[in-house]
Scaffold this active site. Structure first.
Site, PDB file in Angstrom:
ATOM      1  N   LYS A 156      -0.083  -8.049  -0.678  1.00  0.00           N
ATOM      2  CA  LYS A 156      -0.310  -8.538  -2.051  1.00  0.00           C
ATOM      3  C   LYS A 156      -0.579 -10.038  -2.053  1.00  0.00           C
ATOM      4  CE  LYS A 156      -0.314  -8.841  -6.569  1.00  0.00           C
ATOM      5  NZ  LYS A 156       0.830  -8.512  -7.436  1.00  0.00           N
ATOM      6  N   LYS A 193       3.245 -17.368  -9.347  1.00  0.00           N
ATOM      7  CA  LYS A 193       4.419 -16.961  -8.583  1.00  0.00           C
ATOM      8  C   LYS A 193       4.004 -16.432  -7.207  1.00  0.00           C
ATOM      9  CE  LYS A 193       6.687 -13.109  -9.437  1.00  0.00           C
ATOM     10  NZ  LYS A 193       7.588 -12.066 -10.010  1.00  0.00           N
TER      11      LYS A 193
END
Length: 293
Positions: free
Chosen positions: A167, A235
């Site tokens: 990811k 993030k």
């Protein structure tokens, strides 16, 4: 197999609804926001007002949660109140080192933790076509794969934390692409060429693709309602920088992405759509891009 879903926000609610609709199973769902629980119940789900009902009873717990502190607390409770064989599927964007810690905690209790972060934003969450990158024990993945397929396209990528690292790769690349779009279209506006025409002329070339087709019309119409917020993407970029430090490598392109996202944070735009990063370039180039309908 009793299934629970924790975290029904912008991404989680449509995912939980698709899981409910496509699996044909009873799904227990929880979110801190009551209206999200109500929406889930209206779709036929079993909304619970206390997440302990999920921690105490479910064989499979899926979660998509916003912060590392909440993610850690949730997995710890799932382990503390669960039985051996429980499968915890973390669909959140969680740092690889935290996944490795929590995986070991679950493993010691005879449970499984799969790191299964997603990509595709709200439109693909609604359509049930998310990319799902899963790391952990393959036998656990095989058990929950039919459930993950209710929400998107799951791919097993390797051992614990492999999904989280994959990811990060995805969002490092996507972040650079989004910043390049913002820079390019601010440049086009400064040069005085029509942005819609630029889009039509370039969308079929190497610059084009699903993300381009999704984001550039939003840029042109100054539509910054978030399909995916800068805050959430940032993030992942911070997680990537942290893990790059762990690996002892430099990531100069990601440094640029973080610079732009930090500016968005400092100037009050962090909860807008990613393509709002064009505002950084508007500020630097003294130009206005696009117009509202």
């Amino acid at each position: 197999m009793k299934i629970g879903f924790l975290g029904m926000g912008v991404m989680g609610l449509p995912m939980a609804k698709n899981l409910l609709k496509n699996s044909g199973r009873e799904i227990l769902g929880y979110d801190v926001v009551e209206k999200q629980r109500v929406s889930f119940a209206q779709a036929g789900g079993t909304a619970v007002s206390d997440p302990m009902e999920i921690y105490n009873t479910c064989d499979v717990i899926m979660q998509i949660l916003p912060t590392h502190a909440i993610i850690r607390d949730s997995v710890e409770k799932a382990v503390k109140y669960g039985k051996p064989g429980r499968i915890i599927v973390d669909l959140s964007s969680t740092a690889p080192d935290i996944i490795q810690e929590l995986y070991a905690l679950a493993k010691d209790a005879g449970m499984f933790l799969l790191d299964s972060p997603i990509s595709g934003g709200n439109p693909m969450a609604i359509a049930g076509t998310l990319a799902i990158m899963t790391g952990g024990d393959k036998e656990a993945f095989q058990q929950v794969k039919p459930l993950l397929e209710c929400m998107g396209n799951p791919v097993y990528v390797g051992g614990p934390a492999s999904g989280s690292v994959t990811k990060l790769v995805n969002n490092m690349i996507a972040g650079a692409y989004l910043v390049a779009m913002a820079e390019g279209y601010a440049f086009a506006a400064k040069a005085g060429i029509d942005l819609q025409t630029t889009f039509e002329a370039t969308r079929g070339g190497f610059a084009g693709g699903p993300l381009y087709d999704n984001k550039i019309p939003k840029l042109i119409h100054r539509d910054y309602e978030p399909g995916a917020r800068v805050a959430v993407h940032r993030k992942d970029i911070l997680n990537a920088k942290h893990y790059a430090h762990h690996l002892g490598v430099d990531t100069p392109m990601t440094d640029v992405v973080l610079q732009v996202m930090d500016w968005m944070n400092d100037n009050g735009h962090i909860d807008e759509d990613q393509i709002a990063m064009v505002k950084y370039y508007e500020d630097k180039m003294n130009v206005h891009t696009g117009s509202k309908d």
